[in-house]
Design an enzyme around this catalytic site. Structure first.
Site, PDB file in Angstrom:
ATOM      1  N   ARG A   1       0.807  -1.221   0.000  1.00 54.42           N
ATOM      2  CA  ARG A   1       0.000   0.000   0.000  1.00 54.42           C
ATOM      3  C   ARG A   1       0.843   1.276   0.000  1.00 54.42           C
ATOM      4  O   ARG A   1       0.739   2.100  -0.893  1.00 54.42           O
ATOM      5  CB  ARG A   1      -0.919   0.039   1.248  1.00 54.42           C
ATOM      6  CG  ARG A   1      -1.965  -1.033   1.329  1.00 54.42           C
ATOM      7  CD  ARG A   1      -3.175  -0.725   0.474  1.00 54.42           C
ATOM      8  NE  ARG A   1      -4.276  -1.608   0.810  1.00 54.42           N
ATOM      9  CZ  ARG A   1      -5.253  -1.308   1.648  1.00 54.42           C
ATOM     10  NH1 ARG A   1      -5.267  -0.123   2.228  1.00 54.42           N
ATOM     11  NH2 ARG A   1      -6.230  -2.150   1.894  1.00 54.42           N
TER      12      ARG A   1
ATOM     13  N   HIS B   1      -7.178  -3.817  -8.017  1.00 53.21           N
ATOM     14  CA  HIS B   1      -7.014  -3.103  -6.735  1.00 53.21           C
ATOM     15  C   HIS B   1      -8.358  -3.021  -5.999  1.00 53.21           C
ATOM     16  O   HIS B   1      -9.057  -2.007  -6.063  1.00 53.21           O
ATOM     17  CB  HIS B   1      -6.463  -1.700  -7.000  1.00 53.21           C
ATOM     18  CG  HIS B   1      -5.889  -1.043  -5.776  1.00 53.21           C
ATOM     19  ND1 HIS B   1      -4.661  -1.382  -5.249  1.00 53.21           N
ATOM     20  CD2 HIS B   1      -6.366  -0.059  -4.966  1.00 53.21           C
ATOM     21  CE1 HIS B   1      -4.406  -0.642  -4.194  1.00 53.21           C
ATOM     22  NE2 HIS B   1      -5.439   0.171  -4.000  1.00 53.21           N
TER      23      HIS B   1
ATOM     24  N   TYR C   1     -16.997  13.112 -14.139  1.00 58.08           N
ATOM     25  CA  TYR C   1     -16.867  14.300 -14.981  1.00 58.08           C
ATOM     26  C   TYR C   1     -15.510  14.386 -15.679  1.00 58.08           C
ATOM     27  O   TYR C   1     -15.412  14.938 -16.765  1.00 58.08           O
ATOM     28  CB  TYR C   1     -17.071  15.565 -14.149  1.00 58.08           C
ATOM     29  CG  TYR C   1     -18.432  15.652 -13.498  1.00 58.08           C
ATOM     30  CD1 TYR C   1     -19.598  15.649 -14.263  1.00 58.08           C
ATOM     31  CD2 TYR C   1     -18.553  15.728 -12.117  1.00 58.08           C
ATOM     32  CE1 TYR C   1     -20.841  15.722 -13.670  1.00 58.08           C
ATOM     33  CE2 TYR C   1     -19.799  15.801 -11.505  1.00 58.08           C
ATOM     34  CZ  TYR C   1     -20.939  15.799 -12.283  1.00 58.08           C
ATOM     35  OH  TYR C   1     -22.167  15.870 -11.696  1.00 58.08           O
TER      36      TYR C   1
END
Length: 743
Positions: free
Chosen positions: A29, A75, A119
Site C-alpha cells: 500500500r 485493486h 466528470y
C-alpha cells in the site's frame, strides 16, 4: 475432534497477525518500489490504462471507467484510493513529471479538489507510454496473479528512468513513513549515465550532475551545504523558501510579489499563509503592509503585498520567512521497498538499484528479441532454400494426397505416398531436410512470393535479421554494449522530456527578525458580561470610569507586557497575553476571549480574572461547590503553559470562587439550603495547586455551596434570604468543618 483443535499463545498469535498486517500495508500500500518508484495503486492504475488502450495519441476516457476497471481487476480497496492516485499523477504542481494526461478539473495548487470521476477524463502521458510501459510484451518483468487469480498483473513496471527520484514519493505505513522530494528529469538521467560510466562515483561528484531537488512549484533551497549529507544518508531536512520580487509603484511605493511558493505550501497552506500575514498585521508585528491580495491563476502563483511608502522591505521579507510558511522545511526520508523489504536508501543506492534493474530488463528484452530473430532466421533460410528448388517443391505438393504427406517429405524426405512425374525428382525429394517451422512456412507461402522483387525483399530481410542477431548477441554477451544501449535510451528521454530547472539551490543566511522593544505602560483591561475583552489606555478609562464600571464584569489596571489569568469552574487556569488583546477606543466592541486563548465557553465558565503580576505577588483562596477550601501561593501560577490545572477537583465538584487575599479577611460560605458559616481565612491551610484542599463546611445530603464571600476587615456585605436581609459581617465567626447556622 480433539485433533482439530490447535492450542496457541494469544500474544504470539497477535504478534504474528500484526506483523502480517504491518508488512501488508508497507509492501502493498504505502511504500513505492525502488525499481519503478510506484506504489501498487499507481502501478495498477497505469497498467489498466495500458490494457484499455488509453494511449497518449488516443481519445480521453472517463476517469470512472479507469477507476472501475482497475478496482474490478487489480485493486479491490475502494474507488477513492484509485481516483486519488489518478488525480495526483495528473497534477503538474505535485509531480515533477505527470504520468497521466488529465482532461477536466483535476484540482488546483490552492487545494481545490478534483471534480468527481464521472466528470473528468484521462489518458496516458506520452512519457509514461514510452518510458514506463514500453516492452511489456517482451517478457521483461514477471507477471503475478491478481487478488482473485482471474487476471495477471506486472509485479513491477519496466520503467526506464529512475521515477523514484523524478517524481519523489510520500506515504505513511505502520511505524514508518517515506518522503522523497522530486528532481529534475534531465539531471536525474545525467546522474544515472554518470554512475553507469563510473560506479565508484562519490556523492560530491554525482551532485555535479544532480545538484538537488527540483520542486514543481519552484522556490529556493536555502541549505545547499547540507544536501550532500542528506543524499548520503537518505535522511535530513531541506529548507525551502518562496520567491519574492519587489515591484515599484507610482508615488514611490513598493509591493512584494510572491511568484513561487515552497513545495510544502501547496493546498490549504496557501490560505494559512494569507491568514498568517493578516495576523501579523493585526498583532502589529508589522505596520508596513497596507493590503494583501491573491492574484494567482492558471498562469502561476502571484500573491501581492502592497506596502506603505518607505517600508522596510528586507525586514519585512525576513519577518515573512520567520513567521509564516513562506520558509518551510521538507523532511527527507528516502524509504522504499528494495529486494522485498523496506530500506532507507541514499542517492547512490537508489541509482544503483535502478541501474541493476535496467540491466535485468534489458537482458530479458534482448533475450526475447534474439529468440524472435532466430525464429525469423530459421524461417527465412527455409524460404530462401525453397525458392532455389521451387520446381521440386511444386511437384511434391502436386503429387501429395495430404498436407501431412507433403510436410513429411519436406522434413524427413519421405516419398512413399507422393507421386512424382520425374524419377530424379523423387531422389532429390528424399534428400530434403527442412525443419518443422520451415516446412510449415513453405506450405503457407503464397505464390506472389515467387516474384523476383519479393525474393529480393526476402534476401534483404534475411540480411537485416542476421544483422539484428549479431547486435542482440553482442548486447547480451558484452555488458559494455548493453550499457551503451541503456545510456542511449536515457539520453534520448532526457532530450525529449527534460525541462529547465525550476528550483534555485543556494546557501542563504537564516532570516533574522529584530523584535521591536515594547514600551511598558499601564492599560485598563475591560471585559463585559458576554466575554468580549479589550484594553484601553488609562486616560480613556478615567474619562469614562462610571460607564466602564457599570457595563463591564471585569475592570482592572495591568501592564501591557503582563498576562491575564483566567480561572474557570473546571479548575483550569488559562493565560492570555495582554498584547494579544485588541487595544482601542472605549466604545470598541472588543474580541471574544474564546478566540484569544484556550478557554472554551461551551465546556467551562470563568469565575475570576486578574493580572498575572497581581496573582504572583499574592496568595489565592480557592473554594468549590463541595466546600473544599485551600490557599495557594501565587508564585505557583507563574508558568510557561497557556493552560494549567489550578486545583484538583473530585468527581462532580466545580470551582466556585477564587480570590486574592490581602491579610485579615474572613470567608463566608452560603449553601443552597441557606446554611451560613463564617470563618477566619487564617484557618484555611496553604496547599499546592495540585492539591484538593480541606473541607470548609459540613453539608447536608444533597446540599452544596451557593456562594463564597470574602470580607475585608470592617467591610459590610448584605444578602437577601427569604425576604429578609442578612449582614454577613454580623455573623459569628465559627470553626472550619462545622455545619454553620440556618438563616
Amino acid at each position: 475432534m480433539d485433533n482439530n483443535i490447535i492450542q496457541t499463545e494469544y500474544s504470539e498469535l497477535m504478534q504474528k497477525s500484526f506483523i502480517d498486517y504491518a508488512m501488508s500495508v508497507i509492501i502493498d500500500r504505502a511504500l513505492p518500489d525502488v525499481r519503478d518508484g510506484l506504489k501498487p495503486v499507481q502501478r495498477r492504475t497505469l497498467y489498466d490504462m495500458y490494457e484499455l488502450g488509453i494511449r497518449y495519441d488516443k481519445p480521453y476516457r472517463k476517469s470512472a471507467r479507469i477507476v472501475g476497471d482497475t478496482m474490478g481487476k487489480y485493486h479491490p480497496h475502494g474507488d477513492t484510493s484509485i481516483y486519488d492516485a489518478l488525480v495526483v499523477m495528473a497534477q503538474d504542481f505535485k509531480k515533477g513529471l505527470p504520468l497521466v494526461d488529465g482532461h477536466g478539473n483535476f484540482g488546483s495548487i490552492e487545494g481545490d479538489g478534483a471534480a468527481a470521476m464521472r466528470y473528468t477524463e484521462a489518458r496516458l502521458a506520452r512519457v509514461t507510454q514510452e518510458a514506463y510501459l514500453a516492452d511489456l510484451d517482451k517478457d521483461v518483468v514477471d507477471f503475478v496473479p491478481n487478488f482473485d487469480e482471474t487476471e495477471k498483473e506486472p509485479e513491477v513496471l519496466p520503467v526506464k528512468v529512475p521515477n523514484l527520484l523524478i517524481n519523489g514519493a510520500e506515504g505513511i505505513a505502520v511505524g514508518m513513513a517515506t518522503s522523497i522530494p522530486p528532481h529534475n528529469f534531465a539531471e536525474v538521467t545525467n546522474a544515472v549515465i554518470a554512475y553507469m560510466k563510473n560506479p565508484d562515483i562519490s556523492i560530491q561528484e554525482l551532485m555535479e550532475y544532480l545538484p538537488g531537488p527540483d520542486f514543481p512549484t519552484g522556490g529556493i533551497i536555502a541549505n545547499k551545504d547540507e544536501l550532500p549529507a542528506i543524499y548520503e544518508s537518505g535522511v535530513g531536512k531541506i529548507k525551502i523558501r518562496g520567491k519574492v520580487e519587489v515591484e515599484r509603484q507610482k508615488g514611490g511605493k513598493e509591493q512584494l510579489v510572491i511568484t513561487e511558493i515552497p513545495y510544502t505550501m501547496i493546498g490549504a497552506n496557501i490560505g494559512k499563509f494569507l491568514n498568517d500575514v493578516y495576523s501579523l498585521v493585526e498583532s502589529k508585528a508589522t505596520g508596513d503592509i497596507v493590503d494583501i491580495t491573491n492574484q494567482s491563476s492558471k498562469e502561476g502563483i502571484r500573491i501581492v503585498l502592497e506596502l506603505k511608502k518607505g517600508a522596510d522591505v528586507e525586514g519585512l521579507k525576513n519577518l515573512l520567512y520567520k513567521k509564516t510558511k513562506l520558509e518551510d522545511t521538507f523532511g527527507v526520508n528516502m524509504l522504499a521497498v528494495a529486494d522485498g523489504r523496506p530500506e532507507t536508501l541514499g542517492l547512490i543506492a537508489i541509482i544503483r538499484h535502478h541501474v541493476r534493474f535496467q540491466y535485468e530488463v534489458a537482458t530479458r528484452k534482448y533475450t526475447t528479441l534474439l529468440k524472435k530473430e532466430l525464429d525469423k532466421k530459421e524461417i527465412q533460410e527455409g524460404l530462401i532454400k525453397a525458392c532455389n528448388v521451387i520446381d521440386l517443391i511444386i511437384e511434391i505438393l502436386r503429387g501429395s494426397k495430404s498436407i501431412a504427406d507433403a510436410k513429411a517429405c519436406l522434413v524427413e524426405g519421405k516419398t512413399d505416398n507422393i507421386t512424382f512425374k520425374n524419377p530424379s525428382s523423387e531422389i532429390m525429394a528424399q534428400q530434403l531436410c527442412f525443419s518443422e517451422r520451415q516446412a510449415q512456412a513453405i506450405l503457407e507461402m503464397r505464390l506472389y512470393k515467387l516474384i523476383g522483387l519479393e525474393i529480393e525483399a526476402l534476401m534483404k530481410e534475411h540480411e537485416e535479421t542476421l544483422k539484428n542477431i549479431g547486435i542482440y548477441e553482442d548486447i547480451l554477451e558484452h555488458r559494455s554494449s548493453m550499457a551503451k544501449v541503456i545510456i542511449k535510451e536515457l539520453t534520448a528521454f532526457g532530450k525529449a522530456f527534460g525541462r529547465e530547472r525550476r528550483t534555485v539551490i543556494d546557501n542563504l543566511s537564516e532570516a533574522v527578525v529584530e523584535e521591536k522593544k515594547i514600551e511598558e505602560q499601564d492599560v485598563v483591561f475591560l471585559m463585559d458580561r458576554f466575554g468580549y475583552a479589550k484594553v484601553i489606555d488609562t486616560a480613556a478609562y478615567e474619562r469614562n470610569k462610571e460607564t466602564a464600571d457599570a457595563e463591564n464584569r471585569y475592570v482592572f489596571t495591568c501592564k501591557n507586557t503582563d498576562k491575564i489569568c483566567i480561572f474557570t469552574d473546571q479548575g483550569q487556569m488559562h493565560l492570555l497575553k495582554v498584547l494579544d488583546l485588541p487595544f482601542g477606543k472605549f466604545r470598541d466592541k472588543g474580541t471574544p476571549i474564546d478566540n484569544l486563548c484556550n478557554y472554551d465557553s461551551r465546556e467551562e465558565s470563568f469565575i475570576y480574572l486578574a493580572s498575572l503580576e497581581d496573582v504572583a505577588a499574592g496568595r489565592l483562596v480557592f473554594g468549590t461547590k463541595m466546600a473544599m477550601l485551600k490557599v495557594v501561593e501565587g508564585s505557583e501560577f507563574v508558568v510557561a503553559k497557556r493552560t494549567t490545572a489550578a486545583t484538583k477537583l473530585t468527581d462532580g465538584d466545580k470551582l466556585l470562587s477564587v480570590q486574592i487575599l490581602s491579610g485579615n479577611e474572613t470567608l463566608v460560605m452560603r449553601s443552597q439550603k441557606d446554611m451560613f458559616l463564617r470563618i477566619d481565612c487564617s484557618v484555611i491551610p496553604e496547599k499546592k495547586k495540585a492539591a484538593a484542599g480541606v473541607r470548609g463546611m459540613r453539608l447536608d445530603a444533597g446540599d452544596e455551596l451557593k456562594n463564597i464571600y470574602i470580607l475585608q476587615e470592617g467591610e459590610n456585605v448584605d444578602v437577601e434570604v427569604k425576604d429578609k436581609t442578612i449582614a454577613l459581617n454580623r455573623l459569628h465567626i465559627g470553626n472550619r468543618d462545622t455545619k454553620g447556622v440556618k438563616k
